[in-house]
Write a protein that holds these residues in place. Structure first.
Motif, mmCIF file in Angstrom:
data_model
loop_
_atom_site.group_PDB
_atom_site.id
_atom_site.type_symbol
_atom_site.label_atom_id
_atom_site.label_comp_id
_atom_site.label_asym_id
_atom_site.label_seq_id
_atom_site.Cartn_x
_atom_site.Cartn_y
_atom_site.Cartn_z
ATOM 1 N N GLU A 69 -23.651 -1.971 5.489
ATOM 2 C CA GLU A 69 -23.636 -3.412 4.950
ATOM 3 C C GLU A 69 -24.414 -4.637 5.949
ATOM 4 N N ARG A 70 -24.964 -5.393 5.505
ATOM 5 C CA ARG A 70 -25.798 -6.173 6.408
ATOM 6 C C ARG A 70 -24.706 -7.172 7.472
ATOM 7 N N PRO A 78 -12.870 -15.322 -2.809
ATOM 8 C CA PRO A 78 -11.888 -15.494 -2.947
ATOM 9 C C PRO A 78 -11.037 -16.617 -2.136
ATOM 10 N N SER A 80 -12.418 -19.177 -0.506
ATOM 11 C CA SER A 80 -13.379 -19.805 0.030
ATOM 12 C C SER A 80 -12.911 -21.677 -0.100
ATOM 13 N N GLU A 111 -29.609 -3.077 6.563
ATOM 14 C CA GLU A 111 -30.255 -3.575 5.481
ATOM 15 C C GLU A 111 -30.478 -2.740 5.188
ATOM 16 N N ALA A 112 -30.444 -2.358 3.474
ATOM 17 C CA ALA A 112 -30.906 -1.432 2.649
ATOM 18 C C ALA A 112 -32.636 -2.171 2.720
ATOM 19 N N ALA A 138 -23.590 -1.753 -5.215
ATOM 20 C CA ALA A 138 -22.759 -2.536 -4.837
ATOM 21 C C ALA A 138 -23.256 -4.253 -4.107
ATOM 22 N N LEU A 320 -22.018 -1.811 -8.900
ATOM 23 C CA LEU A 320 -20.652 -1.944 -9.001
ATOM 24 C C LEU A 320 -20.523 -3.700 -9.072
ATOM 25 N N GLY A 321 -19.612 -4.300 -10.130
ATOM 26 C CA GLY A 321 -19.243 -5.397 -9.780
ATOM 27 C C GLY A 321 -20.510 -6.865 -10.141
ATOM 28 N N LYS A 332 -17.804 -12.081 -13.908
ATOM 29 C CA LYS A 332 -18.282 -11.586 -12.294
ATOM 30 C C LYS A 332 -16.427 -11.925 -11.034
ATOM 31 N N SER A 333 -16.028 -10.968 -11.113
ATOM 32 C CA SER A 333 -14.784 -11.106 -10.439
ATOM 33 C C SER A 333 -14.711 -10.646 -9.476
ATOM 34 N N ALA A 334 -13.942 -10.966 -8.587
ATOM 35 C CA ALA A 334 -14.046 -10.002 -7.276
ATOM 36 C C ALA A 334 -12.941 -8.726 -7.886
ATOM 37 N N TYR A 368 -6.944 -16.272 -9.914
ATOM 38 C CA TYR A 368 -6.149 -17.336 -10.173
ATOM 39 C C TYR A 368 -6.948 -18.591 -9.510
#
Ligand SMILES: Cc1cc2nc3c(=O)[nH]c(=O)nc-3n(C[C@H](O)[C@H](O)[C@H](O)COP(=O)(O)OP(=O)(O)OC[C@H]3O[C@@H](n4cnc5c(N)ncnc54)[C@H](O)[C@@H]3O)c2cc1C
Length: 427
Positions: A69-70, A78, A80, A111-112, A138, A320-321, A332-334, A368
């Protein structure tokens, strides 16, 4: 696998995020000890990637899991919009990755930049290579800057914000709203669907309007939507604009943004000058998906085998995601990223063990939306795999929608966020 083998996360009565996912999927027994059954590298520590990393350890035990993860910390999209509206602070929606490390996930901050699918290696900026047996990609979304002239320059200059990835952009939009004089114009532009979080722009409009109503009542908010109508909870948002924010919020459909010049938004049929211009840009799968050749659909999204979330273009690579081309009515949600991650984690453990994957997975989603500082409403859907069409379809008669926003759902929405953060990040 037996249902009784499920490791039980710590959740209470309303916390259905994990339990639905666990019950719906054919989960794997917790395994530990013995030699590693395989190396899985996960790129992206957002809702999808973090959940996959956690559940690979929970259900795989002796799977070797590395999360790339960067960012140093997780900042939640969510809730925010509550930060944008001034009802919460950025610190309230920020969490660490220590929980994942405590359950045995190796974390690499970096960073990938490239995937060698044939050699099964992920390369990081700086040259480090991570070999894998299976890779989970992801990366969320990146923006299609070529679709809106001048947008990238205006964002770089700080004249415009997107605030569609939570973090510094969220704080910048909040600062601009605070600095705006009473009587100013705020404009939010919405791209054509599909984009991340269908109800998110309309929730944002409500929460900014709630702030303006209280602190800058002579101001105006223009919601400029490239789509022909509100994309989620339409009647409920229409009522909120009409009844709570009459004279303050103006919704304009079919208003597609073409170009940005400073804070001037050039739409298809008119130009709009704003004091605060918030552009939600057109979106596609994150950059790494493009580099790795995973963007098979409309040159924007990644096609997957829905039984495993394995890419249709790259064997051994699971996506994913938000980066995935969604099945019908799949947002497209958490919540959906978290559910897909559990499906993928179960399938990857089974594939590494040489076992058959669950032929009949189910997924569920709840979104929500706040319409004021403390009142929210929800929409839910349930999705079942259809073996004939090899895709997910919504289950007839399932799902639901609030009759009206209310304070009880405001509390549930805050609980939902706490629970999905805990579930995804092993907090
Ligand atoms: C304003 C707003 C409100 C929202 N509200 C809700 C809500 O109430 N409920 C809901 O369910 N959803 C909501 N969403 C949607 C939700 O945030 C996304 O659907 C979710 O974050 C998708 O998860 P993901 O894992 O696909 O992507 P992300 O959560 O964005 O995670 C992607 C991660 O990958 C990392 N990354 C990307 N590329 C690389 C790379 N090359 N190398 C290293 N790291 C990389 C990024 O830094 C990021 O941490 C909202 C979104 C917004 C913008």
């Amino acid at each position: 696998m037996r249902r009784s083998d499920l490791a039980e996360p710590r959740f209470g009565r309303r916390e259905f995020v994990a339990t639905l996912g666990a019950a719906a999927l054919s989960a794997c027994a917790t395994k530990s000890g013995g030699p590693s059954i395989g190396r899985v590298v996960v790129v992206g520590g957002g809702f999808g990637g973090a959940t996959a990393a956690r559940y690979l350890k929970l259900w795989g035990g002796n799977v070797d899991v590395t999360l790339v993860e960067r960012n140093a910390a997780f900042v939640s999209c969510p809730l925010s919009n509550l930060v944008v509206g001034g009802q919460r602070a950025l610190g309230d929606i920020t969490r660490g990755y220590e929980g994942l490390q405590a359950v045995g996930v190796k974390r690499v901050q970096g960073e990938a930049v490239a995937v060698d699918v044939a050699a099964r290696k992920l390369r990081l900026a700086g040259g480090t290579e991570l070999p894998f047996d299976r890779l989970v990609v992801a990366p969320g979304i990146d923006f299609q800057f070529d679709e809106v002239g001048g947008l990238e320059a205006a964002l770089d200059a700080g004249q415009v914000t997107h605030a569609w990835k939570a973090g510094p952009q969220t704080a910048a939009l909040r600062r601009q709203l605070e600095s705006m004089a009473d009587g100013g114009v705020v404009a939010i532009t919405i791209p054509r669907a599909p984009y991340r979080c269908p109800p998110g722009p309309y929730e944002r409009a409500c929460l900014i309007a709630a702030y303006l109503q209280r602190a800058k009542p002579r101001s105006k908010l223009l919601l400029l939507d490239a789509n022909p109508e509100i994309q989620s909870k339409r009647a409920l948002f229409e009522r909120a604009f009409e009844e709570r924010y009459r004279g303050l919020v103006e919704y304009r459909p079919n208003a597609e943004l073409r170009e940005v010049e400073g804070r001037l938004a050039k739409l298809e049929f008119e130009d709009v000058r704003a004091d605060v211009l918030n552009v939600i840009p057109p979106q596609r799968a994150g950059d790494l998906a493009r580099q790795a050749g995973l963007m098979t659909i409309n040159r924007r999204w990644c096609g997957v085998d829905w039984l495993t979330m394995e890419s249709t273009a790259a064997p051994g690579v699971h996506v994913l995601g938000d980066a995935v081309f969604p099945a019908a009515l799949m947002p497209k949600s958490a919540h959906m990223a978290n559910q897909q991650a559990k499906l993928a984690a179960a399938a990857i453990v089974q594939l590494l063990e040489g076992e058959a994957v669950n032929p009949a997975p189910m997924l569920a989603n709840t979104c929500y939306s706040f319409v004021s500082a403390d009142e929210a409403m929800h929409v839910t859907t349930v999705h079942r795999y259809d073996p004939a069409e090899k895709t997910f379809k919504t289950v007839p008669g399932s799902g639901g929608l609030s009759a009206a926003p209310n304070a009880a759902e405001g509390r549930y929405a805050l609980d939902w966020a706490q629970n999905i953060w805990a579930d995804s990040l092993a907090l």
